[in-house]
Write a protein that holds these residues in place. Structure first.
Motif, PDB file in Angstrom:
ATOM      1  N   PRO A 178       0.826  -1.209   0.000  1.00  0.00           N
ATOM      2  CA  PRO A 178       0.000   0.000   0.000  1.00  0.00           C
ATOM      3  C   PRO A 178       0.863   1.262   0.000  1.00  0.00           C
ATOM      4  CG  PRO A 178      -0.018  -1.032   2.155  1.00  0.00           C
ATOM      5  CD  PRO A 178       0.746  -1.946   1.252  1.00  0.00           C
ATOM      6  N   ASN A 179       0.342   2.301  -0.530  1.00  0.00           N
ATOM      7  CA  ASN A 179       1.035   3.582  -0.601  1.00  0.00           C
ATOM      8  C   ASN A 179       0.821   4.329   0.725  1.00  0.00           C
ATOM      9  OD1 ASN A 179       2.444   5.752  -1.536  1.00  0.00           O
ATOM     10  ND2 ASN A 179       0.809   6.522  -2.836  1.00  0.00           N
ATOM     11  N   LEU A 180       1.483   3.835   1.772  1.00  0.00           N
ATOM     12  CA  LEU A 180       1.389   4.408   3.114  1.00  0.00           C
ATOM     13  C   LEU A 180       2.785   4.763   3.595  1.00  0.00           C
ATOM     14  CD1 LEU A 180      -1.113   1.815   4.617  1.00  0.00           C
ATOM     15  CD2 LEU A 180      -1.635   4.166   3.932  1.00  0.00           C
ATOM     16  N   ASP A 181       2.866   5.796   4.375  1.00  0.00           N
ATOM     17  CA  ASP A 181       4.147   6.226   4.914  1.00  0.00           C
ATOM     18  C   ASP A 181       4.649   5.214   5.940  1.00  0.00           C
ATOM     19  OD1 ASP A 181       6.209   7.607   6.364  1.00  0.00           O
ATOM     20  OD2 ASP A 181       5.397   9.478   5.576  1.00  0.00           O
ATOM     21  N   PRO A 182       5.890   4.782   5.831  1.00  0.00           N
ATOM     22  CA  PRO A 182       6.452   3.830   6.807  1.00  0.00           C
ATOM     23  C   PRO A 182       6.402   4.323   8.256  1.00  0.00           C
ATOM     24  CG  PRO A 182       7.894   3.997   4.905  1.00  0.00           C
ATOM     25  CD  PRO A 182       6.842   5.067   4.748  1.00  0.00           C
ATOM     26  N   GLY A 186      -4.110   7.905  10.912  1.00  0.00           N
ATOM     27  CA  GLY A 186      -4.028   8.463   9.568  1.00  0.00           C
ATOM     28  C   GLY A 186      -5.119   9.479   9.270  1.00  0.00           C
ATOM     29  N   SER A 187      -5.124   9.901   8.020  1.00  0.00           N
ATOM     30  CA  SER A 187      -6.101  10.878   7.541  1.00  0.00           C
ATOM     31  C   SER A 187      -7.053  10.199   6.558  1.00  0.00           C
ATOM     32  CB  SER A 187      -5.370  12.016   6.829  1.00  0.00           C
ATOM     33  OG  SER A 187      -4.772  11.527   5.629  1.00  0.00           O
ATOM     34  N   GLN A 188      -7.968  10.964   6.013  1.00  0.00           N
ATOM     35  CA  GLN A 188      -8.881  10.437   5.002  1.00  0.00           C
ATOM     36  C   GLN A 188      -8.100   9.898   3.807  1.00  0.00           C
ATOM     37  OE1 GLN A 188     -12.529  10.367   5.135  1.00  0.00           O
ATOM     38  NE2 GLN A 188     -12.009   8.865   3.557  1.00  0.00           N
ATOM     39  N   GLN A 189      -7.021  10.550   3.450  1.00  0.00           N
ATOM     40  CA  GLN A 189      -6.200  10.094   2.323  1.00  0.00           C
ATOM     41  C   GLN A 189      -5.664   8.681   2.574  1.00  0.00           C
ATOM     42  OE1 GLN A 189      -3.002  12.757   1.323  1.00  0.00           O
ATOM     43  NE2 GLN A 189      -2.184  11.408  -0.247  1.00  0.00           N
ATOM     44  N   GLU A 190      -5.169   8.419   3.766  1.00  0.00           N
ATOM     45  CA  GLU A 190      -4.676   7.081   4.085  1.00  0.00           C
ATOM     46  C   GLU A 190      -5.817   6.064   4.162  1.00  0.00           C
ATOM     47  OE1 GLU A 190      -1.341   9.712   5.257  1.00  0.00           O
ATOM     48  OE2 GLU A 190      -3.318   9.669   6.178  1.00  0.00           O
ATOM     49  N   ALA A 191      -6.976   6.486   4.688  1.00  0.00           N
ATOM     50  CA  ALA A 191      -8.141   5.596   4.715  1.00  0.00           C
ATOM     51  C   ALA A 191      -8.560   5.228   3.293  1.00  0.00           C
ATOM     52  CB  ALA A 191      -9.293   6.256   5.469  1.00  0.00           C
ATOM     53  N   ASP A 192      -8.503   6.194   2.389  1.00  0.00           N
ATOM     54  CA  ASP A 192      -8.816   5.915   0.982  1.00  0.00           C
ATOM     55  C   ASP A 192      -7.818   4.931   0.386  1.00  0.00           C
ATOM     56  OD1 ASP A 192     -10.932   7.696   1.201  1.00  0.00           O
ATOM     57  OD2 ASP A 192      -9.885   9.326   0.163  1.00  0.00           O
ATOM     58  N   GLU A 193      -6.561   5.008   0.803  1.00  0.00           N
ATOM     59  CA  GLU A 193      -5.553   4.066   0.324  1.00  0.00           C
ATOM     60  C   GLU A 193      -5.832   2.658   0.853  1.00  0.00           C
ATOM     61  OE1 GLU A 193      -2.174   2.376  -1.557  1.00  0.00           O
ATOM     62  OE2 GLU A 193      -3.566   3.984  -2.016  1.00  0.00           O
ATOM     63  N   VAL A 201      -8.763   1.416   1.292  1.00  0.00           N
ATOM     64  CA  VAL A 201      -9.838   0.935   0.425  1.00  0.00           C
ATOM     65  C   VAL A 201      -9.277   0.533  -0.937  1.00  0.00           C
ATOM     66  CG1 VAL A 201     -11.954   1.609  -0.795  1.00  0.00           C
ATOM     67  CG2 VAL A 201     -11.647   2.196   1.627  1.00  0.00           C
ATOM     68  N   ARG A 202      -8.367   1.324  -1.467  1.00  0.00           N
ATOM     69  CA  ARG A 202      -7.780   0.984  -2.759  1.00  0.00           C
ATOM     70  C   ARG A 202      -7.002  -0.331  -2.671  1.00  0.00           C
ATOM     71  NH1 ARG A 202      -3.426   0.084  -5.236  1.00  0.00           N
ATOM     72  NH2 ARG A 202      -2.122   0.629  -3.454  1.00  0.00           N
ATOM     73  N   PHE A 203      -6.255  -0.504  -1.598  1.00  0.00           N
ATOM     74  CA  PHE A 203      -5.383  -1.670  -1.478  1.00  0.00           C
ATOM     75  C   PHE A 203      -6.148  -2.923  -1.056  1.00  0.00           C
ATOM     76  CE2 PHE A 203      -2.282  -4.371   0.728  1.00  0.00           C
ATOM     77  CZ  PHE A 203      -1.343  -4.523  -0.285  1.00  0.00           C
ATOM     78  N   TYR A 204      -6.969  -2.818  -0.017  1.00  0.00           N
ATOM     79  CA  TYR A 204      -7.656  -3.988   0.528  1.00  0.00           C
ATOM     80  C   TYR A 204      -9.064  -4.191  -0.024  1.00  0.00           C
ATOM     81  CZ  TYR A 204      -4.013  -4.443   4.074  1.00  0.00           C
ATOM     82  OH  TYR A 204      -2.818  -4.626   4.723  1.00  0.00           O
ATOM     83  N   GLY A 205      -9.649  -3.144  -0.563  1.00  0.00           N
ATOM     84  CA  GLY A 205     -11.034  -3.208  -1.015  1.00  0.00           C
ATOM     85  C   GLY A 205     -11.969  -2.713   0.078  1.00  0.00           C
ATOM     86  N   TYR A 206     -13.021  -2.074  -0.348  1.00  0.00           N
ATOM     87  CA  TYR A 206     -13.983  -1.456   0.559  1.00  0.00           C
ATOM     88  C   TYR A 206     -14.582  -2.480   1.530  1.00  0.00           C
ATOM     89  CZ  TYR A 206     -18.153   0.988   2.105  1.00  0.00           C
ATOM     90  OH  TYR A 206     -19.131   1.544   2.870  1.00  0.00           O
ATOM     91  N   GLU A 207     -15.050  -3.599   1.002  1.00  0.00           N
ATOM     92  CA  GLU A 207     -15.720  -4.594   1.841  1.00  0.00           C
ATOM     93  C   GLU A 207     -14.804  -5.143   2.935  1.00  0.00           C
ATOM     94  OE1 GLU A 207     -18.957  -5.288   1.843  1.00  0.00           O
ATOM     95  OE2 GLU A 207     -19.214  -3.830   0.222  1.00  0.00           O
TER      96      GLU A 207
END
Length: 105
Positions: free
Chosen positions: A11-15, A43-50, A52-58
């Motif tokens: 995922p595109n998350l800061d280490p 995290g922020s909304q941006q990280e929460a969105d990541e 969802v992108r990486f793991y999927g919403y469900e």
């Protein structure tokens, strides 16, 4: 500075969120509950969105609702802010501590 990962398996998350782990050796699939909990907490909304992108919403919603055993009050509030369809009364981490003392935060 935002970290940009080329590898789609990471995922595109800061280490910085995972200071106690070897970021390059993490098993992101196995650690999904820890990763989701950590990002929701810090995290922020941006990280929460990541997430969802990486793991999927469900998978993210299921983890927050049914699988994560503990989030502090501010983490529960963040989860509801990031995902308004969640209700704390349905989240295991909230139900798990009803009637238990929680005054250390």
């Amino acid at each position: 500075m935002k970290i940009k990962n080329i590898n789609k398996d990471v995922p595109n998350l800061d280490p910085k969120f995972f200071w106690e782990y070897d970021f390059d050796k993490m098993d992101w699939d196995e650690a999904y509950k820890m990763v989701i909990g950590r990002i929701i907490e810090r995290g922020s909304q941006q990280e929460a969105d990541e997430l969802v992108r990486f793991y999927g919403y469900e998978r993210v919603i299921k983890a927050l609702r049914d699988e994560i055993y503990f989030l502090p009050n501010y983490g529960i509030d963040s989860a509801i802010e990031f995902f308004p369809e969640l209700k704390k009364e349905e989240m295991y981490c909230y139900l798990n501590r009803l009637g238990k003392p929680y005054d250390w935060l």
